[in-house]
Design an enzyme around this catalytic site. Sequence first.
Site, PDB file in Angstrom:
ATOM      1  CG  HIS A  98       8.766 -12.458  -3.962  1.00  0.00           C
ATOM      2  ND1 HIS A  98       8.016 -11.415  -4.457  1.00  0.00           N
ATOM      3  CD2 HIS A  98       9.360 -13.027  -5.042  1.00  0.00           C
ATOM      4  CE1 HIS A  98       8.164 -11.362  -5.777  1.00  0.00           C
ATOM      5  NE2 HIS A  98       8.979 -12.330  -6.151  1.00  0.00           N
ATOM      6  CG  HIS A 109       3.349 -13.671  -5.154  1.00  0.00           C
ATOM      7  ND1 HIS A 109       4.545 -14.280  -4.927  1.00  0.00           N
ATOM      8  CD2 HIS A 109       3.573 -12.346  -4.982  1.00  0.00           C
ATOM      9  CE1 HIS A 109       5.447 -13.366  -4.627  1.00  0.00           C
ATOM     10  NE2 HIS A 109       4.879 -12.192  -4.646  1.00  0.00           N
ATOM     11  CG  ASP A 122       1.931  -9.182  -5.265  1.00  0.00           C
ATOM     12  OD1 ASP A 122       2.343  -8.481  -4.331  1.00  0.00           O
ATOM     13  OD2 ASP A 122       2.631  -9.483  -6.248  1.00  0.00           O
ATOM     14  CG  ASN A 157       7.643  -3.722  -0.901  1.00  0.00           C
ATOM     15  OD1 ASN A 157       6.621  -3.953  -0.277  1.00  0.00           O
ATOM     16  ND2 ASN A 157       7.690  -3.758  -2.212  1.00  0.00           N
ATOM     17  CG  PHE A 179      -2.222  -0.897   0.889  1.00  0.00           C
ATOM     18  CD1 PHE A 179      -2.439  -1.473  -0.357  1.00  0.00           C
ATOM     19  CD2 PHE A 179      -3.157  -1.151   1.881  1.00  0.00           C
ATOM     20  CE1 PHE A 179      -3.558  -2.275  -0.608  1.00  0.00           C
ATOM     21  CE2 PHE A 179      -4.276  -1.938   1.641  1.00  0.00           C
ATOM     22  CZ  PHE A 179      -4.476  -2.504   0.401  1.00  0.00           C
ATOM     23  NE  ARG A 180       3.399   0.391  -4.479  1.00  0.00           N
ATOM     24  CZ  ARG A 180       4.070  -0.708  -4.756  1.00  0.00           C
ATOM     25  NH1 ARG A 180       4.917  -1.235  -3.896  1.00  0.00           N
ATOM     26  NH2 ARG A 180       3.918  -1.307  -5.915  1.00  0.00           N
TER      27      ARG A 180
HETATM   28  O1  DOR Z   1       5.258  -7.263  -8.984  1.00  0.00           O
HETATM   29  C1  DOR Z   1       5.495  -7.051  -7.811  1.00  0.00           C
HETATM   30  N1  DOR Z   1       5.608  -5.798  -7.348  1.00  0.00           N
HETATM   31  N2  DOR Z   1       5.667  -8.092  -6.973  1.00  0.00           N
HETATM   32  C2  DOR Z   1       6.022  -7.917  -5.675  1.00  0.00           C
HETATM   33  O2  DOR Z   1       6.077  -8.878  -4.947  1.00  0.00           O
HETATM   34  C3  DOR Z   1       6.362  -6.559  -5.182  1.00  0.00           C
HETATM   35  C4  DOR Z   1       5.654  -5.564  -5.956  1.00  0.00           C
HETATM   36  C5  DOR Z   1       5.893  -4.118  -5.635  1.00  0.00           C
HETATM   37  O3  DOR Z   1       6.019  -3.794  -4.452  1.00  0.00           O
HETATM   38  O4  DOR Z   1       5.851  -3.306  -6.559  1.00  0.00           O
END
Ligand code: DOR
Length: 445
Positions: free
Chosen positions: A182, A236, A307, A100, A69-70
Site C-alpha cells: 500500500h 490499488h 479493496d 489488518n 473481510f474484518r
Molecule cells: O480505504 C481503505 N481502507 N484502504 C485500505 O487500504 C484499508 C482499508 C480498511 O481496512 O479499512
Amino acid sequence: MTVPLPLLIQHAQILHPDGKMRPGDVLLRAGKIEQIAPAITPPDPDTIRIIDATGLILLPGVIDPQVHFREPGLEYKEDLFTASCACARGGVTSFLEMPNTRPLTTTQATLDDKLQRAASKCVVNYGFFIGATAEMLPDLLDANPVCGIKIFMGSMHGALLIDQADLLEQIFAKGDRLIAVHAENQERIKQRREEFAGITDPAIHSQIQDNQAALEATQLALQLSKKYQRRLHILHMSTAEEADLMRQEKPAWVTCEVTPQHLLMNTTDYARIGTLAQMNPPLRSPHDNAVLWQALLDGVIDFIATDHAPHTLEEKAKDYPNSPSGMPGVETSLALMLTQAAQGRCTVAQVAHWMSTAVAKAYRIPHKGAIAPGYDADLVLVDLQNYHALTRAEVLSKCGWSPFEGWNLTGWPVITIVGGQVVYEQGKVKTDVRGQALRFDAEAI
Ligand code: DOR
C-alpha cells in the site's frame, strides 16, 4: 468432502483462453472442468444437473486479489461468511484477504486461525496475506500458505505501519516471496494532515493524501524492488503519475492493480455521497481516471482488485476526519467492469483477463483463471442483455451499503459456481457450499 453432482452447462457463450467467445456446452465433474464442446450429450441424465445458459456468457470466476473481510475482531462490519456471500453474488469465486484484522495476521498462528475460520464458513475460495511488522520478520519468510507479504507504507497506524526506510529495505533484502505494498508516504500525509487540520469537508481527503504522497511511496518501493530484484506488487494504484512511472520503468517482476472505483469514481463523488467516497488511497481527478484506464488497456496495469473495505453506515456518518476510509466492492466489481465492456470501453475478454486470468498468473494460483479442461470449475454465468440499478436493500455485505447504489449496470451474475457447485443462483446464495484454501505454487502458467 462430498463430491458434488456433475453439472452440464448448455448453450452458453463461452469465453475461451484464446479470448474468443464461442457457443457451446461445458461439463463439470468432481470440481473440475471435464469437457468443453459445441454440444455435449448428458452422460447420465438422472445423475447430472443441466443448466440451460441460453443468452448467458460463461466466464472464469473472478479472483479478487485485495479485500478486507474484518474477521477476526471486527465482525460488526463484516465477517468471512457475509463477505463470501457477497463474493458469490458478485461472481467472485476466490479472494485474497489482507492482514489488518484483530489480531493482525502476522504469524503462522494467526494465519492458521484465519484459514480455519474460512474453511468453516466461506462459500468461495480463500487465500491470505501475511502482514509485515517490525517484530515478526521471520514469519514473513516461513508462514504458509500465503499469497504474499503485505506492507502498509502509509495510511495505517500501529504495528502494520512500515514507514522507516531501513526496515522496509530489510524486508525487500530477505527472501523471495511476493511483496504487495500500500504505497502512500506516511510522512507527507502526516504533514498535510496538520496543514489542513480542522477542515471537515471529506473532499479534503484527496488533497491531504495527494498524488505526490502516492507517487513517492511507489517510487521508493520500485527502487527497492529493482535493487534486490524482488517480486513486487503495487496495490490499488490511483494516480496518473504512478501509471506513467510504471509505463516507463516497470520491470518484468513487478505488477500493479487498479480498483473499479479509481477508474470510475473521482473527487466529484464527494458531493454525491460524502464520506462514503472516502478511501485510501483517495479518489483522484477525472484526468487520473482517464490515464489509469489507458494504462489498463495498454497492459501497464496488470489487473483489477476491489479493496473491499466495509465500514458501518454509523461509522461513515462521523464527520471527516473521524470517518473511516474504505468502501465495499466485491458485489459490484464484475458488473461495473462488464458495463464498461457493454459501453465499448473494453472487451468482455479483457475484463475476464483483468479480473481472473492475470490474477491467477501473478499470484501463481494453479488451475484457475481460465475455462479449459482440467481447470477448477470456478465459473460465473453473466447476463449482458439486461440492466439493473443497484439498490441498498439488496446489498449482501454486512455493512449494508454500496458507493454504487443507483448505478444502472449490466453483466450481473446469474449463476456463480465454486468447485463445480452452484453457490449463487437467481439472487440466492447456497449457504452450505464451502470454498477451499488457495495454493500459490503454480509453475509459470
Ligand atoms: O480505504 C481503505 N481502507 N484502504 C485500505 O487500504 C484499508 C482499508 C480498511 O481496512 O479499512
